[in-house]
Write a protein that holds these residues in place. Structure first.
Motif, PDB file in Angstrom:
ATOM      1  N   ARG A  70      42.117  30.667  41.339  1.00  0.00           N
ATOM      2  CA  ARG A  70      42.824  31.946  41.276  1.00  0.00           C
ATOM      3  C   ARG A  70      42.148  32.917  42.245  1.00  0.00           C
ATOM      4  N   TRP A  71      42.926  33.808  42.845  1.00  0.00           N
ATOM      5  CA  TRP A  71      42.357  34.730  43.824  1.00  0.00           C
ATOM      6  C   TRP A  71      41.727  35.917  43.099  1.00  0.00           C
ATOM      7  N   VAL A  72      40.628  35.626  42.401  1.00  0.00           N
ATOM      8  CA  VAL A  72      39.886  36.630  41.638  1.00  0.00           C
ATOM      9  C   VAL A  72      38.405  36.475  41.950  1.00  0.00           C
ATOM     10  N   ASN A  76      35.212  37.236  37.225  1.00  0.00           N
ATOM     11  CA  ASN A  76      36.402  37.220  36.397  1.00  0.00           C
ATOM     12  C   ASN A  76      36.381  35.994  35.485  1.00  0.00           C
ATOM     13  N   GLN A 165      51.744  31.477  45.657  1.00  0.00           N
ATOM     14  CA  GLN A 165      52.088  32.573  44.761  1.00  0.00           C
ATOM     15  C   GLN A 165      53.060  32.045  43.711  1.00  0.00           C
ATOM     16  N   ASN A 174      53.224  38.636  35.899  1.00  0.00           N
ATOM     17  CA  ASN A 174      52.633  39.034  37.181  1.00  0.00           C
ATOM     18  C   ASN A 174      51.514  38.062  37.551  1.00  0.00           C
ATOM     19  N   THR A 176      48.720  35.713  39.267  1.00  0.00           N
ATOM     20  CA  THR A 176      47.754  35.889  40.344  1.00  0.00           C
ATOM     21  C   THR A 176      47.978  34.850  41.428  1.00  0.00           C
ATOM     22  N   ARG A 178      46.961  32.154  44.275  1.00  0.00           N
ATOM     23  CA  ARG A 178      45.967  31.095  44.174  1.00  0.00           C
ATOM     24  C   ARG A 178      45.769  30.415  45.522  1.00  0.00           C
TER      25      ARG A 178
END
Length: 238
Positions: A70-72, A76, A165, A174, A176, A178
């Motif tokens: 995930r783009w976090v 996170n 996405q 919504n 996230t 990736r």
């Protein structure tokens, strides 16, 4: 092509899969001096990673990377890098080298090219890719009808990884963005293992065995590739 290994319970599966992965790592290190594996997140492999972390292996010769992320930030709770570090990169396996997927880019799509170059230099060729599967038929972060899926599944896709996405869903309005290994990268690994558990996922697997749309059920793209074998490890939930 696939080969199904079905066990009566999780304990039997975990013992056999731990031996399978441990033997693979030792053999590859003996032959080539090092091994490179890409792992998935999710709740299913948690105990497997914890069990592997205690195995007395030449972990200093193992490169551990991710199938998807995930783009976090790593802090996170949903970060796969955090998950792998907290479950596998512990105990004996603390000596392994880990490389994640999240970069300083704010946008996953903007990061794909530079991250592909990094992964190509440091993680390829992959000796093992450990995959999971969702109830929607996704594997890695190859989600049904997602933005970026067509490129990631294309047999002409050159990047090691692609940005994805996922579409909004009832569970996640919504989602996230990736990053995921491309299908070509997954198929190029020496060994592919799909680890699933529970009756609900067994039903999804049966659907995936039937030829059909790979954009509706992306795991089919792995299972039905005629040039590669995927080992499936399944047991019911305890």
């Amino acid at each position: 092509m696939w080969e199904l290994h079905e066990y009566k319970n999780q304990s039997a599966l975990l013992n056999n899969l731990t031996v399978r992965i441990s033997d693979l790592l030792c053999k590859q290190i003996q032959q080539g001096g090092k091994a490179s594996i890409a792992l998935s997140g999710g709740s299913t492999p948690k105990t497997l990673y914890q069990q592997l972390s205690g195995q007395s292996l030449p972990w200093q010769s193992v490169m551990v990377s991710l199938v998807d992320e995930r783009w976090v930030a790593e802090v996170n709770a949903s970060s796969n890098a955090r998950f792998i570090k907290n479950t596998l990169i512990q105990n004996q396996a603390a000596r392994a080298t880990f490389i994640g997927m999240k970069t300083s880019h704010r946008d996953a799509f903007a990061a794909a090219e530079s991250l592909s170059n990094i992964l190509e230099r440091h993680t390829l060729p992959l000796d093992l890719v450990l995959l999971g599967m969702g109830l929607d038929g996704h594997t890695a972060s190859l989600f049904p009808d997602a933005k970026g899926l067509t490129e990631a599944l294309s047999d002409t896709c050159r990047p090691v990884c692609c940005a994805i996405q996922p579409q909004p869903s009832a569970d996640d309005a919504n989602p996230t963005a990736r990053m995921t290994l491309s299908l070509n990268t997954i198929l190029s690994a020496s060994v592919r293992i799909l680890y699933i558990s529970g009756a609900a996922k067994r039903d999804v697997l049966e659907q995936a065995f039937i030829p059909g749309s790979v954009t509706d059920m992306p795991v089919r793209a792995v299972l039905h590739d005629s040039q590669t074998m995927t080992e499936i490890y399944y047991a019911p939930d305890d």
